[in-house]
Scaffold this active site. Structure first.
Site, mmCIF file in Angstrom:
data_model
loop_
_atom_site.group_PDB
_atom_site.id
_atom_site.type_symbol
_atom_site.label_atom_id
_atom_site.label_comp_id
_atom_site.label_asym_id
_atom_site.label_seq_id
_atom_site.Cartn_x
_atom_site.Cartn_y
_atom_site.Cartn_z
ATOM 1 N N GLU A 165 28.839 31.741 21.725
ATOM 2 C CA GLU A 165 28.182 32.068 20.454
ATOM 3 C C GLU A 165 26.692 32.328 20.723
ATOM 4 O O GLU A 165 26.079 31.557 21.449
ATOM 5 C CB GLU A 165 28.317 30.926 19.434
ATOM 6 C CG GLU A 165 27.912 31.397 18.046
ATOM 7 C CD GLU A 165 28.035 30.305 16.964
ATOM 8 O OE1 GLU A 165 28.081 29.123 17.285
ATOM 9 O OE2 GLU A 165 28.068 30.699 15.796
ATOM 10 N N ALA A 301 25.803 21.260 21.124
ATOM 11 C CA ALA A 301 27.264 21.265 21.140
ATOM 12 C C ALA A 301 27.771 22.545 20.500
ATOM 13 O O ALA A 301 27.076 23.171 19.701
ATOM 14 C CB ALA A 301 27.808 20.051 20.381
ATOM 15 N N MET A 302 29.010 22.910 20.860
ATOM 16 C CA MET A 302 29.590 24.164 20.381
ATOM 17 C C MET A 302 31.052 23.958 19.996
ATOM 18 O O MET A 302 31.806 23.328 20.735
ATOM 19 C CB MET A 302 29.465 25.220 21.496
ATOM 20 C CG MET A 302 30.141 26.543 21.195
ATOM 21 S SD MET A 302 29.395 27.380 19.769
ATOM 22 C CE MET A 302 30.798 28.346 19.215
ATOM 23 N N GLU A 303 31.424 24.538 18.863
ATOM 24 C CA GLU A 303 32.701 24.238 18.215
ATOM 25 C C GLU A 303 33.895 25.051 18.698
ATOM 26 O O GLU A 303 34.817 25.289 17.914
ATOM 27 C CB GLU A 303 32.546 24.463 16.713
ATOM 28 C CG GLU A 303 32.318 25.934 16.276
ATOM 29 C CD GLU A 303 30.863 26.325 16.110
ATOM 30 O OE1 GLU A 303 30.001 25.668 16.735
ATOM 31 O OE2 GLU A 303 30.566 27.271 15.369
ATOM 32 N N ASN A 304 33.938 25.488 19.967
ATOM 33 C CA ASN A 304 35.101 26.246 20.444
ATOM 34 C C ASN A 304 36.381 25.618 19.905
ATOM 35 O O ASN A 304 36.567 24.401 20.008
ATOM 36 C CB ASN A 304 35.142 26.237 21.968
ATOM 37 C CG ASN A 304 33.780 26.512 22.574
ATOM 38 O OD1 ASN A 304 33.216 27.567 22.362
ATOM 39 N ND2 ASN A 304 33.243 25.523 23.280
ATOM 40 N N HIS A 336 30.091 17.234 13.008
ATOM 41 C CA HIS A 336 29.642 18.620 12.786
ATOM 42 C C HIS A 336 30.610 19.609 13.438
ATOM 43 O O HIS A 336 31.127 20.517 12.789
ATOM 44 C CB HIS A 336 28.227 18.773 13.363
ATOM 45 C CG HIS A 336 27.648 20.143 13.194
ATOM 46 N ND1 HIS A 336 26.711 20.423 12.240
ATOM 47 C CD2 HIS A 336 27.876 21.313 13.841
ATOM 48 C CE1 HIS A 336 26.383 21.712 12.296
ATOM 49 N NE2 HIS A 336 27.077 22.267 13.276
ATOM 50 N N GLU A 337 30.862 19.405 14.725
ATOM 51 C CA GLU A 337 31.699 20.368 15.451
ATOM 52 C C GLU A 337 33.136 20.362 14.933
ATOM 53 O O GLU A 337 33.806 21.385 14.921
ATOM 54 C CB GLU A 337 31.665 20.084 16.958
ATOM 55 C CG GLU A 337 30.283 20.121 17.595
ATOM 56 C CD GLU A 337 29.487 21.377 17.271
ATOM 57 O OE1 GLU A 337 30.098 22.440 17.021
ATOM 58 O OE2 GLU A 337 28.248 21.290 17.239
ATOM 59 N N HIS A 340 33.557 22.424 11.871
ATOM 60 C CA HIS A 340 33.675 23.847 12.223
ATOM 61 C C HIS A 340 35.108 24.252 12.544
ATOM 62 O O HIS A 340 35.436 25.433 12.482
ATOM 63 C CB HIS A 340 32.830 24.152 13.462
ATOM 64 C CG HIS A 340 31.386 24.411 13.183
ATOM 65 N ND1 HIS A 340 30.946 25.274 12.206
ATOM 66 C CD2 HIS A 340 30.269 23.948 13.794
ATOM 67 C CE1 HIS A 340 29.608 25.323 12.230
ATOM 68 N NE2 HIS A 340 29.178 24.519 13.176
ATOM 69 N N GLU A 359 27.212 27.046 9.407
ATOM 70 C CA GLU A 359 26.272 25.997 9.817
ATOM 71 C C GLU A 359 25.797 25.110 8.669
ATOM 72 O O GLU A 359 25.640 23.906 8.836
ATOM 73 C CB GLU A 359 25.086 26.621 10.556
ATOM 74 C CG GLU A 359 25.469 27.384 11.820
ATOM 75 C CD GLU A 359 26.227 26.520 12.820
ATOM 76 O OE1 GLU A 359 26.272 25.287 12.663
ATOM 77 O OE2 GLU A 359 26.800 27.094 13.765
HETATM 78 ZN ZN LIG Z 1 27.287 24.220 13.904
#
Ligand SMILES: [Zn+2]
Length: 885
Positions: A165, A301-304, A336-337, A340, A359
């Site tokens: 992203e 962090a990233m929500e893959n 949070h993640e 998503h 977001e």
């Molecule tokens: Zn986010």
């Protein structure tokens, strides 16, 4: 995505708003290319079959992909996204076994990040398979497929991860790399034996190859956007649990599973909560959270989908160093993640204009869930700080609406800011409060059910909420999401008659740098009460409203603080509120403190109003209240840079107010101590150290010295604040000692923290040494940029000048996701008028027009800081003189 939390957490601890561009640092100095992101819509992909062979040692990979696609209009070429890929073969057919047509020509456009394959025979509308063979590079910073090096029990290791992203899937897979083009993915990878490969879906088969390697195939993903694909590979351990039939995992480097239990427990609790809230069960068979060493200046962090990626300092709890605030971060990042997984992954914004749908919603859900599942943390009180963070940016002329037009990749990267996250969260909180919790949830459920596996715009959400809640939410939502800025509600003198109080409200606009700005118009939901009385609701519309409140006495507007606006009282009404400050609910105390501080600095109230409140706050006020006061006083201390006499007066006041609070809670946690007290202790040690409290500094030094032989002198809960005090006042010898400890440290996570501390020295000579160290190999590939950011918090001009004169080297140690943010992030903390010219020169020389947003915000913040110093500090000085004890 969760923004970089290292600085956010520190600011939250200090009770400061997590402010604007200065805190979310990132990105390199290379000339940023303007990228056109809208691909021709002549063809639509439906499935990608990817075969990947990474070569970690040589930082490269080879791959092939077969893309099933539908040609919608007859065409003789196909254009898709690709960045830094080299193609060796490209051919198209109408399906397996059908004749293949090799591309007659391949055009790569590096600036546009596209590749175009031309074909001699026109492709008629219909289904095709495009097969591509290619190679690419593995980077050292978090974009595309990248590597992170780390020590494990003394051995050097390298693991691979992906970060796509917003627009970096194209660095690993030639693709229609825009959120609207959803497709299914079948990934296979050829990997060294003994390593663990991870992707969005579970492994479906593993085959031993003749050369000893393994071919790992993953199950086909559901339909999703390219930016959500994930691949990881390394010597990992995995802890698992099952919740609602879903396998939950936390994946760490070998030997670190002991630090993952809290994260795993959190995942279970949150999944259960979300399956219930959203009404649609989490649709994948598993959900991993991959903890990775190192860090990014851009994100935590990233929500893959099914494979969340989190830097280990935001998820793992090492008992040797973890504090209460680390625990909170670990939980809220997971919340949070995981939000998503629905808002973003299952239902995705059609284009980056509506990034806030991802977001803002995930941020709101993270706060809501943390409040519900950890009531002992009083997370509901953080809402005020979040709103402050948004307003700090939103009250400057350089702000933008929540929903904004995004044309380029660069603009999409810049959209990951306080407006998208914090204003988005605050506006959702206000709207939920307006329509009611039940109606809001019913609307969200039907939105998710209706648009699962699809793409949306904001109005799709408003439509469902309005239908479910039977309230005209769309008009209010439009006012707050389609136009920028902060409403100001002025409260005219109350009239009390027959046990009822009538007040007049008028709506203006709160602007920090446009004094005569014609206010925009908002429909503003307002909740008011006479303090302690029943609340009354109205919507201020057309600029004014009148309210009648039961009871007589001090009038409180924005009771409960769910409204996104500032409240300006008359002096008399404010005086009445200040008098009853101690009896108000904590959240309203925080609201009043925040408003009076911001309005005072903007010249709409006396600048000293906040100090009046700080002076009357009882020593046993809630920890969050003292945290806010300590944060503002620490900020004021910084503002007095270069004015030693006035600073000394402020420091005396700060010590007089804060030391008795610290004396009550002490150095050692009481048994069954409330969690917010632990956070306050951390804050007070730092701030009292900063404002020169001799006994705190002496005790910090004593404990630091004693810790060499006695570990109990510096327990985990005190370690960071003590080291902060030591680092801030470090002389050359202490700095050397801390560096030696950083170098010798075995844990990557602790090591990174210690290198950051080396950048925190107040002494300029030590700060310069930290800058020089940041560009060496010693701290590790992802630590250097962070050290320089830490230097910038005390020495912004020094750090900026240093970074500019080492641009090429900086380019290599900052991740590219937000290409224009890092330099303004350093310089934006300055109060030197010369920095404005430097930032302008930097932008002129290195940034195209679409990448200058952060620079403009940084300049606006500096201009405002200069105005505060010249116009408001004299009022503070006068107040301090008058109240000197
Ligand atoms: Zn986010």
């Amino acid at each position: 995505m969760q923004r970089s939390l290292i600085s956010l957490a520190v600011m939250a601890l200090l009770g400061l708003s997590a402010g604007a561009p200065t805190l979310v640092a990132a990105a390199p100095a290379a000339k940023v290319t303007q990228v056109t992101t809208q691909l021709p819509r002549t063809a639509v992909p439906t499935h990608y079959a990817v075969s990947l062979t990474p070569d970690a040692a040589n930082s490269s990979f080879s791959a092939s992909v077969t893309i099933a696609l539908d040609v919608k209009q007859a065409t003789s070429s196909l254009t898709l996204n690709a960045a830094d890929l080299k193609f060796s073969a490209a051919a198209i057919s109408a399906g397996p076994g059908k004749p293949q047509q090799a591309a007659s020509k391949t055009d790569i456009d590096a600036d546009k990040q596209t590749v175009t394959f031309h074909f001699a025979d026109t492709l008629k509308p219909g289904s095709y398979q495009l097969k591509l063979d290619y190679t690419g590079v593995i980077g050292t910073q978090a974009s595309g497929l990248f590597s992170l090096d780390y020590d494990n029990g003394g051995a050097k290791k390298r693991a691979l991860y992906t970060q796509f992203e917003n627009s970096d899937a194209r660095r690993m897979i030639p693709s229609w790399d825009e959120p609207f083009y959803k497709a299914t993915f079948a990934l296979e990878a050829t990997v060294p034996a003994g390593q663990m490969a991870v992707s969005n879906m579970p492994v479906s088969s593993t085959t031993k190859l003749a050369d000893g390697r393994e071919l790992v195939r993953f199950a086909t993903s559901p339909k999703m956007s390219t930016y959500l694909l994930f691949f990881g590979l390394g010597e990992f351990d995995r802890a698992t649990a099952v919740q609602d039939g879903v396998e939950l995992g936390v994946i760490t480097q070998k030997g670190a599973l002991g630090q993952a239990q809290f994260a795993l427990d959190s995942s279970r609790d949150v999944l259960k909560e979300y399956n219930d809230y959203f009404g649609v069960k989490y649709p994948l068979p598993k959900l991993d959270n991959i903890a990775a060493p190192g860090r990014s200046q851009f994100f935590s962090a990233m929500e893959n989908w099914g494979a969340i990626f989190t830097f280990e300092n935001s998820i793992l709890l090492d008992p040797r160093v973890a504090t209460q605030s680390d625990k909170e971060v670990s939980f809220l990042v997971a919340a949070h993640e995981m939000a998503h997984q629905w808002f973003g992954d299952l239902v995705t914004m059609a284009w980056w204009d509506d990034l806030w749908l991802n977001e803002g919603f995930a941020s709101w859900m993270e706060s809501r869930t943390t409040t519900r599942l950890h009531p002992e943390w009083n997370w509901e009180l953080r809402a005020v700080g979040t709103r402050e963070g948004a307003m700090e940016q939103d009250a400057l002329a350089t702000t933008h609406p929540i929903v904004q037009h995004i044309a380029t990749v660069e603009q999409a990267s810049q959209a990951f800011d306080n407006i998208t996250y914090s204003k988005g969260e605050s506006v959702i909180r206000m709207l939920e409060n307006y329509v009611g919790e039940e109606g809001w949830r019913a609307g969200v459920r039907s939105y998710i059910a209706k648009h699962a596996y699809g793409n949306t715009v904001s109005d799709d959400l408003w439509r469902e909420v309005e239908k479910a809640a039977h309230k005209p939410v769309t008009a209010i939502a439009h006012d707050f999401t389609l136009q920028p800025g902060v409403p100001l509600i002025r409260v005219a003198d109350a009239v009390c008659k027959d046990g009822k109080t009538t007040i007049q409200l008028t709506q203006g606009e709160f602007s920090k740098d446009k004094e005569n700005k014609k206010p925009l118009s908002w429909r503003v939901p307002v909740i008011a009460q006479t303090v302690g009385g029943a609340t009354v609701r109205t919507v201020v519309s057309g600029g004014k409203a009148s309210m009648t409140l039961p009871g007589c006495g001090a009038v409180l507007v924005n009771a409960g603080q769910s409204g996104y606006y500032r409240t300006l009282y008359t002096d008399k009404a404010f005086g009445a509120l200040a008098k009853g400050f101690a009896t108000m609910p904590t959240i309203d105390q925080l609201g009043l403190l925040s408003d009076s501080w911001a309005l005072g600095m903007a010249g709409l109230m006396p600048a000293s109003s906040f100090l009046d409140l700080a002076n009357s706050a009882p020593v046993d006020a809630a920890p969050q209240v003292w945290q806010k006061i300590a944060g503002v006083l620490a900020g004021l201390h910084d503002s007095y840079e270069g004015k030693p006499e006035q600073r000394a007066a402020l420091d005396r006041f700060a010590r007089a107010r804060l030391a008795p609070v610290f004396a009550r809670i002490g150095w050692t946690a009481a048994k069954d101590e409330a969690a917010p007290v632990a956070n306050l202790r951390e804050t007070l040690i730092r701030v009292l150290g900063e404002v020169g409290d001799d006994s705190v500094i002496a005790e910090a030094r004593r404990r630091y010295a004693a810790s060499a032989t006695d570990k109990s002198a510096m327990p985990a809960a005190l370690r960071r604040p003590i080291l902060s005090v030591i680092a801030a006042s470090a002389d050359a010898a202490t700095w050397d000692q801390m560096r030696a400890a950083a170098k010798a440290e075995q844990s990557n996570m602790i090591k990174a923290q210690m290198y950051d501390l080396l950048g925190s020295a107040s002494d300029k000579a030590q700060a310069q040494r930290a800058l020089d160290l940041a560009l060496t190999d010693e701290p590790g590939a992802t630590a250097g940029a962070s050290i320089i950011s830490h230097v910038a918090s005390n020495h912004p001009d020094l750090a900026f000048d240093f970074a500019i004169s080492h641009r090429d080297q900086i380019d290599k140690i900052v991740d590219g996701a937000s290409r224009s943010r890092y330099f303004p992030g350093l310089g934006g903390r300055s109060a030197d008028p010369a920095m404005i010219g430097k930032l302008q020169a930097y932008a002129r020389q290195y940034l195209p027009a679409d990448a200058q947003g952060d620079t403009k915000q940084a300049i606006a913040a500096i201009e405002y800081r200069i105005k505060v110093r010249t116009k408001r500090l004299p009022q503070i000085d006068a107040w301090l003189k008058q109240h000197a004890g």
